[in-house]
Design a protein around this motif. Sequence first.
Motif, PDB file in Angstrom:
ATOM      1  N   CYS A  55      70.042 -20.860 -82.626  1.00 14.15           N
ATOM      2  CA  CYS A  55      70.814 -20.582 -83.150  1.00 14.15           C
ATOM      3  C   CYS A  55      70.843 -18.989 -82.207  1.00 14.15           C
ATOM      4  CB  CYS A  55      69.410 -19.523 -83.967  1.00 14.15           C
ATOM      5  SG  CYS A  55      69.372 -20.958 -85.727  1.00 14.15           S
ATOM      6  N   VAL A  56      71.841 -17.980 -82.889  1.00 15.80           N
ATOM      7  CA  VAL A  56      72.230 -16.902 -81.399  1.00 15.80           C
ATOM      8  C   VAL A  56      72.633 -16.127 -82.814  1.00 15.80           C
ATOM      9  CG1 VAL A  56      74.021 -16.030 -80.704  1.00 15.80           C
ATOM     10  CG2 VAL A  56      73.562 -18.399 -79.910  1.00 15.80           C
ATOM     11  N   VAL A  57      72.036 -14.571 -82.304  1.00 10.89           N
ATOM     12  CA  VAL A  57      71.863 -13.781 -83.146  1.00 10.89           C
ATOM     13  C   VAL A  57      72.777 -12.956 -82.607  1.00 10.89           C
ATOM     14  CG1 VAL A  57      70.586 -11.865 -85.092  1.00 10.89           C
ATOM     15  CG2 VAL A  57      69.218 -14.095 -84.491  1.00 10.89           C
ATOM     16  N   LEU A  58      74.082 -11.949 -83.738  1.00  9.85           N
ATOM     17  CA  LEU A  58      74.542 -11.202 -82.909  1.00  9.85           C
ATOM     18  C   LEU A  58      73.687  -9.610 -83.692  1.00  9.85           C
ATOM     19  CD1 LEU A  58      78.207 -12.414 -82.466  1.00  9.85           C
ATOM     20  CD2 LEU A  58      75.924 -12.305 -81.031  1.00  9.85           C
ATOM     21  N   SER A  59      73.931  -8.330 -82.443  1.00 16.03           N
ATOM     22  CA  SER A  59      73.506  -7.007 -83.588  1.00 16.03           C
ATOM     23  C   SER A  59      74.237  -5.795 -82.943  1.00 16.03           C
ATOM     24  CB  SER A  59      72.228  -6.995 -83.063  1.00 16.03           C
ATOM     25  OG  SER A  59      71.410  -8.060 -83.737  1.00 16.03           O
ATOM     26  N   SER A  60      75.391  -5.943 -82.789  1.00 13.55           N
ATOM     27  CA  SER A  60      76.610  -4.636 -82.031  1.00 13.55           C
ATOM     28  C   SER A  60      77.873  -5.174 -82.899  1.00 13.55           C
ATOM     29  CB  SER A  60      76.808  -4.631 -80.344  1.00 13.55           C
ATOM     30  OG  SER A  60      77.560  -5.567 -80.135  1.00 13.55           O
ATOM     31  N   PRO A  61      78.350  -4.457 -82.543  1.00 13.21           N
ATOM     32  CA  PRO A  61      80.403  -4.407 -83.463  1.00 13.21           C
ATOM     33  C   PRO A  61      80.979  -5.025 -82.614  1.00 13.21           C
ATOM     34  CG  PRO A  61      79.196  -1.884 -84.030  1.00 13.21           C
ATOM     35  CD  PRO A  61      78.393  -2.452 -82.799  1.00 13.21           C
ATOM     36  N   LEU A  62      80.938  -4.642 -81.128  1.00 12.67           N
ATOM     37  CA  LEU A  62      81.491  -5.048 -80.148  1.00 12.67           C
ATOM     38  C   LEU A  62      81.501  -6.577 -80.483  1.00 12.67           C
ATOM     39  CD1 LEU A  62      81.706  -2.988 -77.454  1.00 12.67           C
ATOM     40  CD2 LEU A  62      83.293  -2.763 -79.236  1.00 12.67           C
ATOM     41  N   LEU A  63      80.190  -7.431 -80.264  1.00 18.55           N
ATOM     42  CA  LEU A  63      80.034  -9.020 -80.083  1.00 18.55           C
ATOM     43  C   LEU A  63      80.643  -9.362 -81.611  1.00 18.55           C
ATOM     44  CD1 LEU A  63      76.492  -8.959 -78.751  1.00 18.55           C
ATOM     45  CD2 LEU A  63      78.038  -9.309 -77.504  1.00 18.55           C
ATOM     46  N   ALA A  64      81.154  -8.499 -82.699  1.00 18.57           N
ATOM     47  CA  ALA A  64      80.588  -9.457 -84.529  1.00 18.57           C
ATOM     48  C   ALA A  64      82.081  -9.127 -83.670  1.00 18.57           C
ATOM     49  CB  ALA A  64      80.411  -8.501 -85.379  1.00 18.57           C
ATOM     50  N   LYS A  65      83.138  -8.143 -83.363  1.00 13.82           N
ATOM     51  CA  LYS A  65      84.355  -8.152 -82.724  1.00 13.82           C
ATOM     52  C   LYS A  65      84.977  -9.639 -82.417  1.00 13.82           C
ATOM     53  CE  LYS A  65      88.574  -5.765 -81.874  1.00 13.82           C
ATOM     54  NZ  LYS A  65      88.910  -6.675 -80.393  1.00 13.82           N
ATOM     55  N   GLU A  66      83.827 -10.172 -81.353  1.00  9.69           N
ATOM     56  CA  GLU A  66      84.373 -10.997 -80.355  1.00  9.69           C
ATOM     57  C   GLU A  66      84.410 -12.582 -81.344  1.00  9.69           C
ATOM     58  OE1 GLU A  66      83.272 -12.359 -76.377  1.00  9.69           O
ATOM     59  OE2 GLU A  66      81.951  -9.643 -75.997  1.00  9.69           O
ATOM     60  N   VAL A  67      83.610 -12.858 -82.154  1.00  8.66           N
ATOM     61  CA  VAL A  67      83.372 -13.309 -82.936  1.00  8.66           C
ATOM     62  C   VAL A  67      84.304 -13.636 -83.956  1.00  8.66           C
ATOM     63  CG1 VAL A  67      81.616 -15.245 -84.235  1.00  8.66           C
ATOM     64  CG2 VAL A  67      80.643 -14.326 -82.421  1.00  8.66           C
ATOM     65  N   LEU A  68      84.244 -12.540 -84.781  1.00 11.92           N
ATOM     66  CA  LEU A  68      84.840 -12.657 -86.067  1.00 11.92           C
ATOM     67  C   LEU A  68      86.605 -12.693 -85.584  1.00 11.92           C
ATOM     68  CD1 LEU A  68      82.383 -10.088 -88.578  1.00 11.92           C
ATOM     69  CD2 LEU A  68      82.332 -12.468 -87.953  1.00 11.92           C
ATOM     70  N   ARG A  69      86.768 -11.927 -84.656  1.00 10.48           N
ATOM     71  CA  ARG A  69      87.997 -11.480 -85.102  1.00 10.48           C
ATOM     72  C   ARG A  69      88.336 -12.133 -83.122  1.00 10.48           C
ATOM     73  NH1 ARG A  69      90.392  -7.110 -86.832  1.00 10.48           N
ATOM     74  NH2 ARG A  69      89.658  -7.725 -88.940  1.00 10.48           N
ATOM     75  N   ASP A  70      88.124 -11.959 -82.172  1.00  8.63           N
ATOM     76  CA  ASP A  70      88.993 -12.770 -80.821  1.00  8.63           C
ATOM     77  C   ASP A  70      89.066 -14.114 -80.954  1.00  8.63           C
ATOM     78  OD1 ASP A  70      89.578  -9.732 -80.786  1.00  8.63           O
ATOM     79  OD2 ASP A  70      87.355  -9.466 -78.962  1.00  8.63           O
ATOM     80  N   GLN A  71      87.540 -14.326 -81.306  1.00 10.74           N
ATOM     81  CA  GLN A  71      87.227 -16.019 -81.264  1.00 10.74           C
ATOM     82  C   GLN A  71      88.068 -16.218 -82.758  1.00 10.74           C
ATOM     83  OE1 GLN A  71      85.597 -17.499 -78.299  1.00 10.74           O
ATOM     84  NE2 GLN A  71      84.645 -15.721 -76.798  1.00 10.74           N
ATOM     85  N   PRO A  98      72.538   3.331 -84.975  1.00  9.80           N
ATOM     86  CA  PRO A  98      72.776   5.463 -85.343  1.00  9.80           C
ATOM     87  C   PRO A  98      73.241   5.295 -84.165  1.00  9.80           C
ATOM     88  CG  PRO A  98      70.864   4.393 -83.945  1.00  9.80           C
ATOM     89  CD  PRO A  98      70.647   3.120 -84.416  1.00  9.80           C
ATOM     90  N   GLU A  99      74.062   4.631 -83.210  1.00  8.71           N
ATOM     91  CA  GLU A  99      75.085   4.445 -82.403  1.00  8.71           C
ATOM     92  C   GLU A  99      76.475   4.657 -82.755  1.00  8.71           C
ATOM     93  OE1 GLU A  99      75.268   2.577 -79.669  1.00  8.71           O
ATOM     94  OE2 GLU A  99      73.153   3.046 -78.715  1.00  8.71           O
ATOM     95  N   SER A 100      76.483   4.514 -84.716  1.00  8.21           N
ATOM     96  CA  SER A 100      77.510   4.181 -85.370  1.00  8.21           C
ATOM     97  C   SER A 100      77.421   5.357 -86.413  1.00  8.21           C
ATOM     98  CB  SER A 100      77.996   2.703 -85.774  1.00  8.21           C
ATOM     99  OG  SER A 100      77.669   1.795 -85.035  1.00  8.21           O
ATOM    100  N   TRP A 101      75.903   5.464 -87.099  1.00  8.95           N
ATOM    101  CA  TRP A 101      76.510   6.181 -88.534  1.00  8.95           C
ATOM    102  C   TRP A 101      75.405   7.242 -88.049  1.00  8.95           C
ATOM    103  CZ3 TRP A 101      79.428   4.729 -91.626  1.00  8.95           C
ATOM    104  CH2 TRP A 101      79.717   2.937 -91.918  1.00  8.95           C
ATOM    105  N   GLU A 102      75.918   8.200 -89.095  1.00  8.95           N
ATOM    106  CA  GLU A 102      75.047   9.752 -88.205  1.00  8.95           C
ATOM    107  C   GLU A 102      73.802  10.064 -89.354  1.00  8.95           C
ATOM    108  OE1 GLU A 102      75.640  14.634 -89.143  1.00  8.95           O
ATOM    109  OE2 GLU A 102      77.416  12.988 -89.122  1.00  8.95           O
ATOM    110  N   ARG A 103      72.821   9.943 -89.094  1.00 10.59           N
ATOM    111  CA  ARG A 103      71.511  10.117 -90.152  1.00 10.59           C
ATOM    112  C   ARG A 103      71.385   8.209 -90.931  1.00 10.59           C
ATOM    113  NH1 ARG A 103      72.665  15.283 -92.926  1.00 10.59           N
ATOM    114  NH2 ARG A 103      71.291  14.598 -94.971  1.00 10.59           N
ATOM    115  N   PRO A 104      71.572   6.972 -90.236  1.00  6.06           N
ATOM    116  CA  PRO A 104      71.869   5.814 -90.001  1.00  6.06           C
ATOM    117  C   PRO A 104      71.005   5.739 -91.463  1.00  6.06           C
ATOM    118  CG  PRO A 104      70.691   5.804 -88.965  1.00  6.06           C
ATOM    119  CD  PRO A 104      71.155   7.139 -88.781  1.00  6.06           C
ATOM    120  N   LEU A 105      69.834   5.752 -92.235  1.00 12.71           N
ATOM    121  CA  LEU A 105      69.148   5.830 -92.980  1.00 12.71           C
ATOM    122  C   LEU A 105      68.916   6.365 -94.412  1.00 12.71           C
ATOM    123  CD1 LEU A 105      65.771   5.231 -90.220  1.00 12.71           C
ATOM    124  CD2 LEU A 105      66.751   2.794 -91.327  1.00 12.71           C
ATOM    125  N   GLU A 106      69.421   7.884 -94.237  1.00  8.37           N
ATOM    126  CA  GLU A 106      69.674   8.355 -95.438  1.00  8.37           C
ATOM    127  C   GLU A 106      70.929   8.033 -96.661  1.00  8.37           C
ATOM    128  OE1 GLU A 106      69.825  11.838 -95.395  1.00  8.37           O
ATOM    129  OE2 GLU A 106      68.805  12.349 -92.885  1.00  8.37           O
TER     130      GLU A 106
END
Length: 528
Positions: free
Chosen positions: A94-110, A425-433
Motif C-alpha cells: 500500500c502507498v499513502v499520499l498526504s500532499s495536494p501535489l501528490l494527490a494531483k499526480e495520481v488523480l489528474r496527471d496520471q 496548515p500550509e493550505s488552511w489558516e487555523r485548520p483545526l477550527e
Amino acid sequence: MVYDGWSWWLWSSNIEANLRWTVIALSIASIIFIWHEWVSKKWKKQEMPLPPGPGGLPFLGNLLILEPDLHLCFAKLAKIYGPIMKLKLGSKLCVVLSSPLLAKEVLRDQDAVFANRSPPIAGKTVTYGGIDVIWSPNGPSWRTMRKVFGQKLMSNKSLDACYGLRQQEVHQMIKDVYSKIGTPINIGEMMFLTMLNLFMTMLWGGTLQGEEKASLGVEIRKVVSEMVDLSLKTNISDIFPVLAWLDIQGIERRGKKLLAWMDRIIDSVISQRLKMDGEERKVGKEEEKKDFLQFLLELQKDGDATTSLTMIQLKALLLDIIGGGTDTTSSTVEWAMAELMQHPEIMRKSQKEIEEVVGMDNLVEESHLSRLSYLNALVKETLRLHPVIPFLVPHCPNVSSTVGGYTIPSGTSVFINVWTLHRDPESWERPLEFLPERFLSNVTEKYDYRGNNFTYIPFGSGRRICAGIPLAEKMTMYVLASLLHSFEWKVPNGIELDLSEKFGIVLKKKTPLVITPVPRLSNVKLYI
C-alpha cells in the motif's frame, strides 16, 4: 584402414569444429551476459526506488504498528516518512499520499493509470462480483454505468422529476421529530433512517406504497447495516490472498447471503414495476414523481449502445445508491449538527439566514437552497474537517508508474489521505477550527466539489470522482436546513459533547450525538 583413417580424420575435424563453435558460442554468451548485467545495473541505478516507509516483519509486514484510527495513524507516520510512504499489510503493498501535489499526480496527471480498483472481498461479494460503479475496473462497462449514473440519474431533469418524492420524505421527517419534542434524539440513527427512506423513495417510491414500503424499509435497513459492518471487518483473505479460498472468517459466505437477500428484494420490486400498467399512470403525475427505477428500466429498454444496461448492472446501480448514499449523507448531517451544538453562534447565524430566505410561516423547500450561501459554507466546512470517506476509495495502477520520484508498482493500493489534506496548515489558516466563513470569501470560490483544487477533495477527483455529488449536495442541504429551521436543538442536561472520531469506511462520531428538539415555528400546522 583407409576407411578407418578417413573416419578418424573426420571425427577429429568435427571435434575441432565443435570446439571452435563451442568457444565462439561461449564467448558470445559471455558478452551477452556481461552486457545484460551492465545494462541491468545501469537500469537499476536509473529506476526510481519504492517510497520510504517503516520496516516490517516477515509475512506480517507493518500490520502490528497499525492503530484502530487509521487516519490518525497514517498522519503520524507521514510526519516521520514524508507525504508519500509505503506500508506492507501482509502480502499487500500500500502507498499513502498526504500532499495536494501528490494527490494531483495520481488523480489528474496520471488519472488513466490509477483509475482502477482493487476491491476487498467483502466489497466485491456484495456488489455482484464488483461490477458496480464503485469497484468496476476502468473500461467500457464502467464507462457505460458511469454515464448512466452521472448523465441520466444525476441530471437536473432527473433530480427535478423526483423532487416531489424527496419533499414528502423530508416533511415526514419533520413530523416524526415533532412527535418527539422534549425527548433526546440520536441524530445519527434518525438521519440514517431518514436518508434510507429518502433514497428508497427516490429509487422506487412510485412502485411501493404504505405498509408494503414500510416493511421493505425495515428489511433493507437490516441488510444495509450488516453489509456496512461486514465491510469494516479486517479480512485475513484480503491481507493474505493465498488464504482467500479458505474464507477463514466466513466473510465471503456471509456477503453472498446478504447479496442474495438484497437481490431477492430488488427482484421483487422490479417485477412489480414491470407488471404495472403504464396506461393507468397519468403522464403528468408520472413526470412529477418519477423514480430512479423507472428511469433505469426505460434506459434498459430504449437506451442506445452507450446507455443500455444489463439487469445485473441495473441492480448494482440500485445497490450503489442505497449503500453509498445512506451512511455517507447521514454521517455528514450528524457531524454538522455536532459542530453547531459546539458553536451556537454559528447555528444562530445559519438559522437567521434560513429565516430571511424561507420565512417563519413556511417549510424549507429545495428552491430555497441556492440562496443559503452561509449554510452551503457550513456544509463545506463540515466536509473539510470531517471528510465522509477519509481515504477515498483506494486507487490501483494498472502498470508500474512514478509518483513524487518513487516507483508505484502495478497492483498497489494507493490511499489519498484526504483527512490530512484538509487539515494541512500550509493550505488552511487555523485548520483545526470550525470556520464556515473561510468558504465565503472571494478567494475561496475555487473550493467546490468538482475536485479541481487538491487541497479540498471531499468527493475525490478525476474520472473516479463520486458520481452522486449533485444528489448528496441537495439532500444534505435540504435535510440540514429543515432541521435548523423547524427546530431549536439543545444538549440534554448531564451530557457532554464529544467530537472524537471513529475510523471506518465512513468517518463517524465515536459517541453518537443525542440532542433534544424544541419547535421554532409558531404555526403548528406546518408540523403535521
